[in-house]
Design a protein around this motif. Structure first.
Motif, PDB file in Angstrom:
ATOM      1  N   MET A  81      24.975  32.120  22.404  1.00  0.00           N
ATOM      2  CA  MET A  81      25.225  32.054  20.753  1.00  0.00           C
ATOM      3  C   MET A  81      25.730  33.274  20.119  1.00  0.00           C
TER       4      MET A  81
ATOM      5  N   VAL B 238      33.011  23.791  10.912  1.00  0.00           N
ATOM      6  CA  VAL B 238      32.542  22.514  11.198  1.00  0.00           C
ATOM      7  C   VAL B 238      31.409  22.002   9.912  1.00  0.00           C
TER       8      VAL B 238
ATOM      9  N   GLY C  89      33.596  20.258   7.483  1.00  0.00           N
ATOM     10  CA  GLY C  89      34.226  19.017   8.054  1.00  0.00           C
ATOM     11  C   GLY C  89      33.077  17.899   7.815  1.00  0.00           C
ATOM     12  N   LEU C  90      31.884  18.436   8.112  1.00  0.00           N
ATOM     13  CA  LEU C  90      30.865  17.251   8.223  1.00  0.00           C
ATOM     14  C   LEU C  90      30.446  16.867   6.472  1.00  0.00           C
TER      15      LEU C  90
ATOM     16  N   LEU D 186      33.005  14.372   5.298  1.00  0.00           N
ATOM     17  CA  LEU D 186      32.571  13.222   6.245  1.00  0.00           C
ATOM     18  C   LEU D 186      31.668  12.415   5.295  1.00  0.00           C
TER      19      LEU D 186
ATOM     20  N   MET E  35      28.574  13.877   5.136  1.00  0.00           N
ATOM     21  CA  MET E  35      27.226  14.421   5.775  1.00  0.00           C
ATOM     22  C   MET E  35      26.736  15.685   5.262  1.00  0.00           C
TER      23      MET E  35
ATOM     24  N   ASN F  67      23.822  16.417   4.234  1.00  0.00           N
ATOM     25  CA  ASN F  67      22.488  16.913   4.725  1.00  0.00           C
ATOM     26  C   ASN F  67      22.369  17.779   5.965  1.00  0.00           C
ATOM     27  N   VAL F  68      23.508  18.243   6.326  1.00  0.00           N
ATOM     28  CA  VAL F  68      23.464  19.152   7.447  1.00  0.00           C
ATOM     29  C   VAL F  68      23.803  20.567   7.062  1.00  0.00           C
ATOM     30  N   GLN F  69      23.194  21.581   7.660  1.00  0.00           N
ATOM     31  CA  GLN F  69      23.364  22.826   7.122  1.00  0.00           C
ATOM     32  C   GLN F  69      23.294  23.775   8.454  1.00  0.00           C
ATOM     33  N   ASP F  70      23.835  24.899   7.987  1.00  0.00           N
ATOM     34  CA  ASP F  70      23.387  26.120   8.969  1.00  0.00           C
ATOM     35  C   ASP F  70      23.989  25.909  10.700  1.00  0.00           C
ATOM     36  N   VAL F  71      25.315  25.168  10.660  1.00  0.00           N
ATOM     37  CA  VAL F  71      25.784  24.987  11.935  1.00  0.00           C
ATOM     38  C   VAL F  71      26.349  26.190  12.845  1.00  0.00           C
ATOM     39  N   ARG F  72      25.942  26.576  13.953  1.00  0.00           N
ATOM     40  CA  ARG F  72      26.044  27.440  14.719  1.00  0.00           C
ATOM     41  C   ARG F  72      26.746  26.880  15.975  1.00  0.00           C
ATOM     42  N   ILE F  73      27.840  27.632  16.458  1.00  0.00           N
ATOM     43  CA  ILE F  73      28.413  27.063  17.488  1.00  0.00           C
ATOM     44  C   ILE F  73      28.528  27.938  18.623  1.00  0.00           C
ATOM     45  N   GLY F  74      28.231  27.820  19.829  1.00  0.00           N
ATOM     46  CA  GLY F  74      28.201  28.758  20.944  1.00  0.00           C
ATOM     47  C   GLY F  74      28.645  27.880  22.370  1.00  0.00           C
TER      48      GLY F  74
ATOM     49  N   HIS G 198      27.721  24.537  22.821  1.00  0.00           N
ATOM     50  CA  HIS G 198      26.139  24.400  22.515  1.00  0.00           C
ATOM     51  C   HIS G 198      26.245  24.602  20.686  1.00  0.00           C
TER      52      HIS G 198
ATOM     53  N   THR H  79      23.979  24.243  17.201  1.00  0.00           N
ATOM     54  CA  THR H  79      22.740  24.086  16.515  1.00  0.00           C
ATOM     55  C   THR H  79      23.017  23.760  14.837  1.00  0.00           C
TER      56      THR H  79
ATOM     57  N   LYS I 179      21.011  22.583  11.259  1.00  0.00           N
ATOM     58  CA  LYS I 179      19.990  22.168  10.531  1.00  0.00           C
ATOM     59  C   LYS I 179      19.907  20.778   9.983  1.00  0.00           C
TER      60      LYS I 179
ATOM     61  N   LEU J  46      32.691  13.969  14.762  1.00  0.00           N
ATOM     62  CA  LEU J  46      33.516  15.345  14.710  1.00  0.00           C
ATOM     63  C   LEU J  46      33.337  16.035  15.678  1.00  0.00           C
TER      64      LEU J  46
END
Lengths: 81, 81
Positions: free
Chosen positions: A10, A23, A26-27, A30, A32, A34-41, B43, B45, B47, B67
């Protein structure tokens, strides 16, 4: 014996993650919100031939240090099954 | 409440994974011949703001379907913490 190593690589928590930011945008578009703090690894699975779980973990960590992870920007977590 | 969703998105088992193949070749060149069957996915993550764990899981799965994952080539696993 053959073990399966599950590796997560990560971006470091201190660094921005532009892919994650994109991302999240993008959410939100769409609907959404209620989604926060997206991290992609990266998620990597390996099959490792080793005598025991301990040495399989060592081999997986060596693979991360030598090739899979960039320690300047990423950290890794290894678990063995 | 805020939940953390851990999502793994991996190439379908039936498909070749050229990135994984390349990494396996690299590991062999580094002298790590005891590693096989490398597969590389994402991967992620998130919130999530939700009333309970169940609905957080639903939101995460919806995000994957809408998505994050390409069902033609990938499958996903979601776990909520």
């Amino acid at each position: 014996m053959t073990f399966t190593a599950l590796i997560n690589i990560m971006p470091l928590k201190e660094l921005l993650d532009p892919q994650g930011k994109a991302v999240m945008g993008g959410l939100k578009n769409l609907g959404m919100g209620n989604v926060q703090d997206v991290r992609i690894g990266k998620h990597i699975t390996l099959k490792i031939e080793a005598v025991d779980k301990e040495s399989a973990k060592k081999i997986a960590e060596e693979a991360c240090q030598k090739l899979l992870a960039n320690p300047v920007m990423e950290y890794f977590e290894v678990s063995i099954e």
